[in-house]
Design an enzyme around this catalytic site. Structure first.
Site, PDB file in Angstrom:
ATOM      1  N   TYR A  33       8.041 -10.543 -18.923  1.00 32.40           N
ATOM      2  CA  TYR A  33       8.249 -11.780 -18.178  1.00 32.40           C
ATOM      3  C   TYR A  33       9.688 -11.885 -17.707  1.00 32.40           C
ATOM      4  O   TYR A  33      10.553 -11.108 -18.139  1.00 32.40           O
ATOM      5  CB  TYR A  33       7.856 -12.997 -19.026  1.00 32.40           C
ATOM      6  CG  TYR A  33       8.820 -13.360 -20.138  1.00 32.40           C
ATOM      7  CD1 TYR A  33       8.961 -12.569 -21.267  1.00 32.40           C
ATOM      8  CD2 TYR A  33       9.605 -14.520 -20.042  1.00 32.40           C
ATOM      9  CE1 TYR A  33       9.849 -12.914 -22.272  1.00 32.40           C
ATOM     10  CE2 TYR A  33      10.487 -14.874 -21.047  1.00 32.40           C
ATOM     11  CZ  TYR A  33      10.607 -14.068 -22.157  1.00 32.40           C
ATOM     12  OH  TYR A  33      11.497 -14.407 -23.156  1.00 32.40           O
ATOM     13  N   ARG A  52      15.781  -6.388 -13.729  1.00 36.81           N
ATOM     14  CA  ARG A  52      15.364  -6.261 -15.140  1.00 36.81           C
ATOM     15  C   ARG A  52      13.844  -6.184 -15.248  1.00 36.81           C
ATOM     16  O   ARG A  52      13.316  -5.449 -16.098  1.00 36.81           O
ATOM     17  CB  ARG A  52      15.918  -7.404 -15.977  1.00 36.81           C
ATOM     18  CG  ARG A  52      15.594  -7.216 -17.475  1.00 36.81           C
ATOM     19  CD  ARG A  52      16.281  -8.239 -18.344  1.00 36.81           C
ATOM     20  NE  ARG A  52      15.898  -9.591 -17.978  1.00 36.81           N
ATOM     21  CZ  ARG A  52      16.486 -10.687 -18.451  1.00 36.81           C
ATOM     22  NH1 ARG A  52      17.479 -10.593 -19.314  1.00 36.81           N
ATOM     23  NH2 ARG A  52      16.094 -11.882 -18.062  1.00 36.81           N
ATOM     24  N   ARG A 101     -11.619  -4.766 -25.588  1.00 32.15           N
ATOM     25  CA  ARG A 101     -10.414  -4.633 -26.399  1.00 32.15           C
ATOM     26  C   ARG A 101     -10.274  -3.208 -26.909  1.00 32.15           C
ATOM     27  O   ARG A 101     -11.233  -2.663 -27.478  1.00 32.15           O
ATOM     28  CB  ARG A 101     -10.471  -5.605 -27.585  1.00 32.15           C
ATOM     29  CG  ARG A 101      -9.245  -5.547 -28.486  1.00 32.15           C
ATOM     30  CD  ARG A 101      -9.316  -6.633 -29.553  1.00 32.15           C
ATOM     31  NE  ARG A 101      -8.120  -6.636 -30.400  1.00 32.15           N
ATOM     32  CZ  ARG A 101      -7.977  -5.911 -31.510  1.00 32.15           C
ATOM     33  NH1 ARG A 101      -8.961  -5.123 -31.930  1.00 32.15           N
ATOM     34  NH2 ARG A 101      -6.865  -5.974 -32.206  1.00 32.15           N
ATOM     35  N   LYS A 150      11.816  -7.049 -22.009  1.00 31.21           N
ATOM     36  CA  LYS A 150      11.567  -8.493 -22.081  1.00 31.21           C
ATOM     37  C   LYS A 150      10.064  -8.752 -22.171  1.00 31.21           C
ATOM     38  O   LYS A 150       9.410  -9.118 -21.189  1.00 31.21           O
ATOM     39  CB  LYS A 150      12.186  -9.184 -20.863  1.00 31.21           C
ATOM     40  CG  LYS A 150      12.318 -10.688 -21.019  1.00 31.21           C
ATOM     41  CD  LYS A 150      13.232 -11.244 -19.947  1.00 31.21           C
ATOM     42  CE  LYS A 150      13.238 -12.755 -19.885  1.00 31.21           C
ATOM     43  NZ  LYS A 150      13.676 -13.432 -21.096  1.00 31.21           N
ATOM     44  N   GLU A 182      21.626 -11.553 -31.572  1.00 29.10           N
ATOM     45  CA  GLU A 182      21.644 -12.537 -30.479  1.00 29.10           C
ATOM     46  C   GLU A 182      20.952 -13.799 -30.965  1.00 29.10           C
ATOM     47  O   GLU A 182      20.559 -13.896 -32.128  1.00 29.10           O
ATOM     48  CB  GLU A 182      20.964 -11.960 -29.227  1.00 29.10           C
ATOM     49  CG  GLU A 182      19.543 -11.504 -29.476  1.00 29.10           C
ATOM     50  CD  GLU A 182      18.901 -10.772 -28.297  1.00 29.10           C
ATOM     51  OE1 GLU A 182      19.294 -11.012 -27.147  1.00 29.10           O
ATOM     52  OE2 GLU A 182      17.990  -9.975 -28.556  1.00 29.10           O
TER      53      GLU A 182
HETATM   54  N1  PMP Z   1      18.245 -12.699 -25.496  1.00 32.61           N
HETATM   55  C1  PMP Z   1      16.961 -13.074 -25.640  1.00 32.61           C
HETATM   56  C2  PMP Z   1      16.226 -12.652 -26.857  1.00 32.61           C
HETATM   57  C3  PMP Z   1      16.336 -13.863 -24.654  1.00 32.61           C
HETATM   58  O1  PMP Z   1      15.055 -14.232 -24.804  1.00 32.61           O
HETATM   59  C4  PMP Z   1      17.080 -14.272 -23.533  1.00 32.61           C
HETATM   60  C5  PMP Z   1      16.486 -15.159 -22.478  1.00 32.61           C
HETATM   61  N2  PMP Z   1      15.339 -14.682 -21.955  1.00 32.61           N
HETATM   62  C6  PMP Z   1      18.416 -13.840 -23.418  1.00 32.61           C
HETATM   63  C7  PMP Z   1      18.964 -13.065 -24.417  1.00 32.61           C
HETATM   64  C8  PMP Z   1      19.258 -14.229 -22.233  1.00 32.61           C
HETATM   65  O2  PMP Z   1      18.867 -13.521 -21.099  1.00 32.61           O
HETATM   66  P1  PMP Z   1      19.079 -14.125 -19.634  1.00 32.61           P
HETATM   67  O3  PMP Z   1      20.534 -14.428 -19.513  1.00 32.61           O
HETATM   68  O4  PMP Z   1      18.648 -13.046 -18.738  1.00 32.61           O
HETATM   69  O5  PMP Z   1      18.231 -15.363 -19.566  1.00 32.61           O
END
Ligand code: PMP
Length: 286
Positions: A33, A52, A101, A150, A182
């Site tokens: 996403y 991305r 599935r 992502k 993070e």
């Molecule tokens: N780390 C994680 C785990 C996230 O889910 C996000 C936001 N999607 C970010 C960092 C920040 O990414 P962005 O600046 O591209 O929104």
């Protein structure tokens, strides 16, 4: 006003949107996403999000169903149809519906499922939290090992967000091997003097689009940037701390695990970075 969403080629009222129960996004979290912010009806850093998305799809051996120009047109159409001024466009691409599935990817591939919707957030850039800052707690990082992709497997970050809510704070910072990876849905930073410290890119963190822009602006503003992991103690002893994400932009962090960061109030460096980021991004919005 009924929200209009996009599903596999059609713009439809949200109640009419349908995805199969056999969709691999639903059964396997086999999808990726992006979330792109909208300010003043325009898309923020669209090119970064499109790039991305391509990378996430290619890491999972999925074909990109659209060119960047097509994605841009779809984003703009959805923003227009929903009259979004400030808010977000969410897009998701899954490996589609193989009709049953099975752990194995369908071979040959089936058409991907493409879903997009808007979220209206009037005054998104004037979030009052930017004046008070976030309080965060830490929690072990128990996510999978390819956080640079992502994907829609967001259960652990959701659990962490619930832990933050239960603790009456704003977010969780994940910790692995003694250092911060993070936040639940954002990249994490500390500031010492004129230096910004944030973990280097690897499979361990999402390569934030906001992160890339903020580090570029910081360097242009003659701030020093050091990409390396930092500990919770280092964050607690820092002058300032902050997070970045596409929807929170640059957000001060004023408390980590109950200990104030710096003065316990948002600091000047983060305020400046937020201002530069928003100014530059509004200028280049499309
Ligand atoms: N780390 C994680 C785990 C996230 O889910 C996000 C936001 N999607 C970010 C960092 C920040 O990414 P962005 O600046 O591209 O929104």
């Amino acid at each position: 006003m009924t929200r209009i969403v996009y599903v596999n080629g059609a713009f439809v009222p949200e109640a009419e949107a349908m995805v199969s129960v056999f969709d691999r996004g639903f059964l396997m979290a086999d999808g990726v996403y992006e979330v792109t912010s909208v300010l003043g009806g325009k898309l923020i850093d669209f090119a970064g999000h499109a790039a991305r998305l391509s990378r996430s799809l290619s890491e999972l051996e999925m074909a990109n169903p659209h060119t960047d120009a097509e994605w841009l047109a779809l984003h703009r159409e959805l923003v227009a149809q929903n009259a979004v001024v400030d808010g977000m466009v969410y897009l998701q691409v899954t490996r589609g519906n193989p009709g049953d599935r099975d752990f194995a990817y369908p071979n040959p591939p089936v058409p991907p499922t493409v879903v997009m919707f808007t979220q209206s957030k009037p005054g998104l850039a004037e979030n009052p939290a930017a004046k008070t800052g976030w309080r965060v707690i830490s929690t072990p990082d128990l996510r999978w090992g390819r956080r640079d992709i992502k994907t829609v497997q967001l259960l652990y970050p959701s659990m962490a967000k619930m832990a933050a809510k239960a603790a009456h704070v704003d977010d969780c910072w994940f910790v692995e091997e003694g250092v911060v990876t993070e936040g639940t849905s954002n990249n994490a930073y500390v500031v010492k003097g004129n230096k910004i410290i944030t973990r280097q890119l690897s499979h361990d963190i999402l390569h934030g689009i906001t992160r890339a822009a903020v580090l570029r602006f910081a360097a242009e503003a003659q701030m020093e940037v050091e990409e390396r992991p930092f500990t919770l103690a280092e964050a607690q002893g820092a002058d300032e701390a902050f997070i970045t994400s596409a929807s929170a932009f640059v957000m001060p962090v004023v408390e980590v695990d109950g200990k104030a960061v710096g003065t316990g109030k948002p600091g000047a460096v983060v305020a400046r970075l937020r201002e530069i980021y928003l100014d530059e991004m509004r200028k280049s919005a499309i």
